[in-house]
Design a protein around this motif. Structure first.
Motif, PDB file in Angstrom:
ATOM      1  N   ASP A 189       0.834  -1.189   0.000  1.00 53.22           N
ATOM      2  CA  ASP A 189       0.000   0.000   0.000  1.00 53.22           C
ATOM      3  C   ASP A 189       0.881   1.257   0.000  1.00 53.22           C
ATOM      4  OD1 ASP A 189      -2.543   1.318   0.138  1.00 53.22           O
ATOM      5  OD2 ASP A 189      -2.086   1.763   2.233  1.00 53.22           O
TER       6      ASP A 189
ATOM      7  N   GLU B 244       0.544   4.534   0.742  1.00 52.05           N
ATOM      8  CA  GLU B 244       0.610   5.437   1.887  1.00 52.05           C
ATOM      9  C   GLU B 244       1.366   4.810   3.055  1.00 52.05           C
ATOM     10  OE1 GLU B 244      -2.272   4.803   0.319  1.00 52.05           O
ATOM     11  OE2 GLU B 244      -2.742   6.711  -0.634  1.00 52.05           O
ATOM     12  N   LEU B 245       1.130   3.517   3.304  1.00 47.00           N
ATOM     13  CA  LEU B 245       1.800   2.861   4.421  1.00 47.00           C
ATOM     14  C   LEU B 245       3.305   2.731   4.178  1.00 47.00           C
ATOM     15  CD1 LEU B 245      -0.794   0.097   5.327  1.00 47.00           C
ATOM     16  CD2 LEU B 245      -0.420   2.293   6.420  1.00 47.00           C
TER      17      LEU B 245
ATOM     18  N   LEU C  17       4.053  -5.541   4.879  1.00 46.68           N
ATOM     19  CA  LEU C  17       3.035  -4.832   4.095  1.00 46.68           C
ATOM     20  C   LEU C  17       2.832  -5.483   2.736  1.00 46.68           C
ATOM     21  CD1 LEU C  17       3.903  -1.113   4.890  1.00 46.68           C
ATOM     22  CD2 LEU C  17       1.929  -2.422   5.685  1.00 46.68           C
TER      23      LEU C  17
ATOM     24  N   ARG D 249      -6.117  -2.288   4.120  1.00 42.57           N
ATOM     25  CA  ARG D 249      -6.088  -1.115   4.997  1.00 42.57           C
ATOM     26  C   ARG D 249      -7.445  -0.430   5.022  1.00 42.57           C
ATOM     27  NH1 ARG D 249      -4.860   4.609   4.084  1.00 42.57           N
ATOM     28  NH2 ARG D 249      -4.757   4.062   1.914  1.00 42.57           N
ATOM     29  N   HIS D 250      -8.082  -0.307   3.876  1.00 44.04           N
ATOM     30  CA  HIS D 250      -9.396   0.333   3.813  1.00 44.04           C
ATOM     31  C   HIS D 250     -10.455  -0.514   4.516  1.00 44.04           C
ATOM     32  CE1 HIS D 250      -7.721   3.251   1.082  1.00 44.04           C
ATOM     33  NE2 HIS D 250      -7.239   2.256   0.349  1.00 44.04           N
TER      34      HIS D 250
ATOM     35  N   TYR E   8      -9.872  -2.568   7.011  1.00 41.53           N
ATOM     36  CA  TYR E   8      -9.620  -2.471   8.448  1.00 41.53           C
ATOM     37  C   TYR E   8     -10.110  -1.138   9.005  1.00 41.53           C
ATOM     38  CZ  TYR E   8      -7.226  -2.334  12.895  1.00 41.53           C
ATOM     39  OH  TYR E   8      -6.960  -2.231  14.228  1.00 41.53           O
ATOM     40  N   MET E   9      -9.896  -0.052   8.280  1.00 47.71           N
ATOM     41  CA  MET E   9     -10.364   1.252   8.755  1.00 47.71           C
ATOM     42  C   MET E   9     -11.895   1.287   8.835  1.00 47.71           C
ATOM     43  SD  MET E   9      -7.698   2.860   9.469  1.00 47.71           S
ATOM     44  CE  MET E   9      -8.259   4.514   9.708  1.00 47.71           C
TER      45      MET E   9
END
Length: 98
Positions: A26, A28-29, A64, A75-76, A78-79
């Protein structure tokens, strides 16, 4: 007689449907962990911090990448999962007055 109907094909470009990855993880990470590693290296300014920062970044990027291989949008997901409440009352509608 019935005419043959031909289907119209519209191409979907891969750049519009692929997730935004950098180095296979990802974007951003990867950038955030790289920034944190660089901050660790340049704030402490020792050889040990440089080794720790580089090692930490390599290990985190590997994790990652494994995460992105399982699901590029994890990530999306999980958020969104964290935004849910742990319990929802049984009501006829969410806007019902109690």
């Amino acid at each position: 007689m019935a005419e043959a109907v031909t289907l119209q094909r519209n191409p979907i470009h891969r750049a519009l449907s692929r997730p935004n990855l950098l180095i296979g993880a990802d974007r951003e990470l990867v950038l955030i962990t790289g920034l944190a590693s660089i901050i660790l290296i340049f704030v402490v300014l020792t050889i040990y911090s440089a080794l720790l920062g580089a090692t930490l970044w390599i290990v985190i990027v590997a994790a990652l990448r494994m995460m992105a291989k399982a699901d590029p949008l994890m990530r999306h997901v999980y958020m969104r999962h964290m935004a849910y409440k742990p319990f929802y009352k049984a009501t006829s509608t969410p806007w019902r007055r109690y």
